[in-house]
Enzyme design. Structure first.
Site, PDB file in Angstrom:
ATOM      1  N   LYS A 118       0.824  -1.220   0.000  1.00 10.24           N
ATOM      2  CA  LYS A 118       0.000   0.000   0.000  1.00 10.24           C
ATOM      3  C   LYS A 118       0.851   1.261   0.000  1.00 10.24           C
ATOM      4  O   LYS A 118       0.474   2.257  -0.618  1.00 10.24           O
ATOM      5  CB  LYS A 118      -0.976  -0.008   1.180  1.00 10.24           C
ATOM      6  N   LYS A 201      -4.462  -9.653  -6.089  1.00 11.61           N
ATOM      7  CA  LYS A 201      -5.617  -9.960  -5.237  1.00 11.61           C
ATOM      8  C   LYS A 201      -6.803  -9.057  -5.581  1.00 11.61           C
ATOM      9  O   LYS A 201      -6.625  -7.855  -5.765  1.00 11.61           O
ATOM     10  CB  LYS A 201      -5.220  -9.731  -3.767  1.00 11.61           C
ATOM     11  N   LYS A 204     -11.406  -4.302  -2.923  1.00 11.52           N
ATOM     12  CA  LYS A 204     -12.557  -3.407  -3.069  1.00 11.52           C
ATOM     13  C   LYS A 204     -12.135  -1.991  -3.427  1.00 11.52           C
ATOM     14  O   LYS A 204     -12.927  -1.218  -3.916  1.00 11.52           O
ATOM     15  CB  LYS A 204     -13.427  -3.434  -1.808  1.00 11.52           C
TER      16      LYS A 204
HETATM   17  P1  ATP Z   1      -8.902  -2.790   0.651  1.00 10.67           P
HETATM   18  O1  ATP Z   1      -8.775  -3.054  -0.796  1.00 10.67           O
HETATM   19  O2  ATP Z   1      -9.805  -1.656   0.992  1.00 10.67           O
HETATM   20  O3  ATP Z   1      -7.590  -2.741   1.372  1.00 10.67           O
HETATM   21  P2  ATP Z   1      -9.863  -5.500   0.872  1.00 10.67           P
HETATM   22  O4  ATP Z   1     -10.886  -5.640  -0.199  1.00 10.67           O
HETATM   23  O5  ATP Z   1      -8.571  -6.194   0.703  1.00 10.67           O
HETATM   24  O6  ATP Z   1      -9.656  -3.997   1.276  1.00 10.67           O
HETATM   25  P3  ATP Z   1     -10.272  -5.897   3.685  1.00 10.67           P
HETATM   26  O7  ATP Z   1     -11.263  -5.084   4.401  1.00 10.67           O
HETATM   27  O8  ATP Z   1      -8.853  -5.530   3.847  1.00 10.67           O
HETATM   28  O9  ATP Z   1     -10.613  -5.973   2.155  1.00 10.67           O
HETATM   29  O10 ATP Z   1     -10.441  -7.435   4.016  1.00 10.67           O
HETATM   30  C1  ATP Z   1     -11.505  -7.978   4.749  1.00 10.67           C
HETATM   31  C2  ATP Z   1     -11.465  -9.472   4.709  1.00 10.67           C
HETATM   32  O11 ATP Z   1     -11.683  -9.951   3.393  1.00 10.67           O
HETATM   33  C3  ATP Z   1     -10.127 -10.075   5.167  1.00 10.67           C
HETATM   34  O12 ATP Z   1     -10.397 -11.258   5.891  1.00 10.67           O
HETATM   35  C4  ATP Z   1      -9.440 -10.387   3.876  1.00 10.67           C
HETATM   36  O13 ATP Z   1      -8.501 -11.434   3.992  1.00 10.67           O
HETATM   37  C5  ATP Z   1     -10.613 -10.803   3.027  1.00 10.67           C
HETATM   38  N1  ATP Z   1     -10.330 -10.585   1.612  1.00 10.67           N
HETATM   39  C6  ATP Z   1     -10.183  -9.387   1.004  1.00 10.67           C
HETATM   40  N2  ATP Z   1      -9.935  -9.558  -0.294  1.00 10.67           N
HETATM   41  C7  ATP Z   1      -9.915 -10.900  -0.517  1.00 10.67           C
HETATM   42  C8  ATP Z   1      -9.677 -11.714  -1.671  1.00 10.67           C
HETATM   43  N3  ATP Z   1      -9.434 -11.161  -2.828  1.00 10.67           N
HETATM   44  N4  ATP Z   1      -9.737 -13.055  -1.526  1.00 10.67           N
HETATM   45  C9  ATP Z   1      -9.999 -13.622  -0.329  1.00 10.67           C
HETATM   46  N5  ATP Z   1     -10.220 -12.903   0.789  1.00 10.67           N
HETATM   47  C10 ATP Z   1     -10.176 -11.571   0.711  1.00 10.67           C
END
Ligand code: ATP
Ligand code: LTN
Length: 339
Positions: A118, A201, A204
């Site tokens: 990040k 990955k 969002k």
């Molecule tokens: P951001 O992009 O805003 O950093 P994010 O989409 O990665 O966020 P988080 O809020 O950081 O989401 O993650 C919340 C949960 O969802 C965590 O348990 C994380 O491991 C899971 N998660 C997020 N993205 C994925 C993915 N692509 N595959 C599997 N699990 C995910």
């Protein structure tokens, strides 16, 4: 230590309200949360204090916080069974986070891949200190509740290791205080990749149009995104760790995470099929997952007062445990108790 509900081990997890939840959040986190809620004493929070490690529009943050809580329930979390709450409603999270921040070695923090990824995307001088200290706040979330298990996608495993190491350090310096938590990853779907770039990955907060399937995407739109997913120029439909085959592997993984079918059965079913068939099958299972979830979500958002009452009850239950643990940790560290 805080008494646990019966003899059930405790679970805690959270998602940042930093955007709209994706199918990655659902398959990596939410689906597991729902699956374990009767077996464990579960605490699920909307981690708004984590979301502000990136700049958020205030009105948007407030809205996304409510929407995320509604999405937890729409996905199947039963607030009568699990405790659903907002992280910032419990000041103990920030207070313990500071105490842990003071104990967290900079070397450990700089090794975190989430921080490296990040911070690499921002100009050096604009990176907030919160981004570096993020894992100490996450450790506070987990340790306040003496959580035994933390269900997350595998991108969070390093933060769980950090939490264990920090808890051990505290226990060693000040006496047994915190429970060491274990990570819980789903058997399938622990890392869903971007549809437009299957080596990154799914996230969002990634802007490109065909990257993520959002849980609130119109099913026809979600379908289109699946049909446009990047694959390769081969034909064989098999699970594979070969980076060149990451697109097909990701589609199979989404299919498996939704249907729970064994690897062999899935490969046999697609043995004489083409990529078009695979995409249609994935699009069907995704649409069938989104539809009921969205119906429930819309009902919840339109039910005046319901969500707020869930969050109020959640706050009360969570506060009781968190405050006890915070007091214990403050006492161990040597803070003078107010008279
Ligand atoms: P951001 O992009 O805003 O950093 P994010 O989409 O990665 O966020 P988080 O809020 O950081 O989401 O993650 C919340 C949960 O969802 C965590 O348990 C994380 O491991 C899971 N998660 C997020 N993205 C994925 C993915 N692509 N595959 C599997 N699990 C995910
Ligand atoms: N860092 C997590 C979100 C998170 C979390 C937690 C997960 C914050 N606090 C406590 C589990 C337990 C992420 O997914 N980015």
């Amino acid at each position: 230590m805080s008494p646990k509900n019966g003899n059930k081990p405790r679970v805690l997890s959270g998602i940042q309200p930093s955007g709209n939840l994706t199918i990655g959040n659902y398959l990596g986190a939410l689906k597991q949360w729902v699956a374990v809620q009767h077996e464990y004493d579960c605490f699920y929070c909307v981690v708004d204090l984590h979301a502000i490690t990136a700049v958020q529009d205030p009105a948007e943050l407030r809205l996304k916080t409510r929407e995320s809580a509604a999405m937890y329930i729409a996905a199947g979390i039963d607030p009568e069974v699990s405790t659903v709450f907002v992280q910032s409603h419990i000041p103990a999270h920030s207070e313990l986070a500071w105490m842990l921040t003071c104990m967290a070695p900079l070397g450990w923090l700089h090794r975190m891949t989430q921080f490296k990824d990040k911070s690499a995307k921002q100009a050096q001088e604009s990176i907030g200190a919160g981004l570096l200290n993020y894992p100490s706040l996450m450790a506070a979330d987990i340790l306040l509740y003496h959580a035994d298990f933390v269900p997350v996608g595998d991108d969070q495993n390093q933060h769980l290791e950090f939490t264990r190491d920090l808890a051990q350090r505290f226990n060693h310096l000040y006496g047994e205080t915190f429970t060491l938590p274990s990570v819980m990853n789903p058997a399938a779907g622990a890392r869903i990749m971007g549809l437009d770039n299957p080596t990154a990955k799914m996230s969002k907060s990634e802007a490109s149009e065909n990257h993520a399937i959002f849980l609130l995407d119109d099913p026809s739109r979600a379908r289109k995104k699946v049909m446009r997913a990047v694959t390769d120029s081969r034909r064989e439909i098999r699970f594979s760790q070969d980076p060149e085959r990451a697109g097909v592997n990701n589609l199979l993984t989404i299919y498996q995470a939704i249907t729970n079918e064994p690897t062999e059965a899935i490969q046999a079913a697609f043995a004489d099929k083409g990529y078009g068939d695979l995409k249609r099958a994935v699009a069907d299972t995704v649409a069938a997952t989104l539809q009921p979830l969205q119906t429930r979500y819309n009902e919840l958002m339109n039910e005046a007062g319901y969500l707020d009452s869930v969050l109020k009850i959640g706050r009360e239950k969570a506060a009781e445990i968190a405050e006890d643990t915070l007091k214990l940790a403050q006492d161990r560290m040597g803070f003078l108790a107010p008279s």
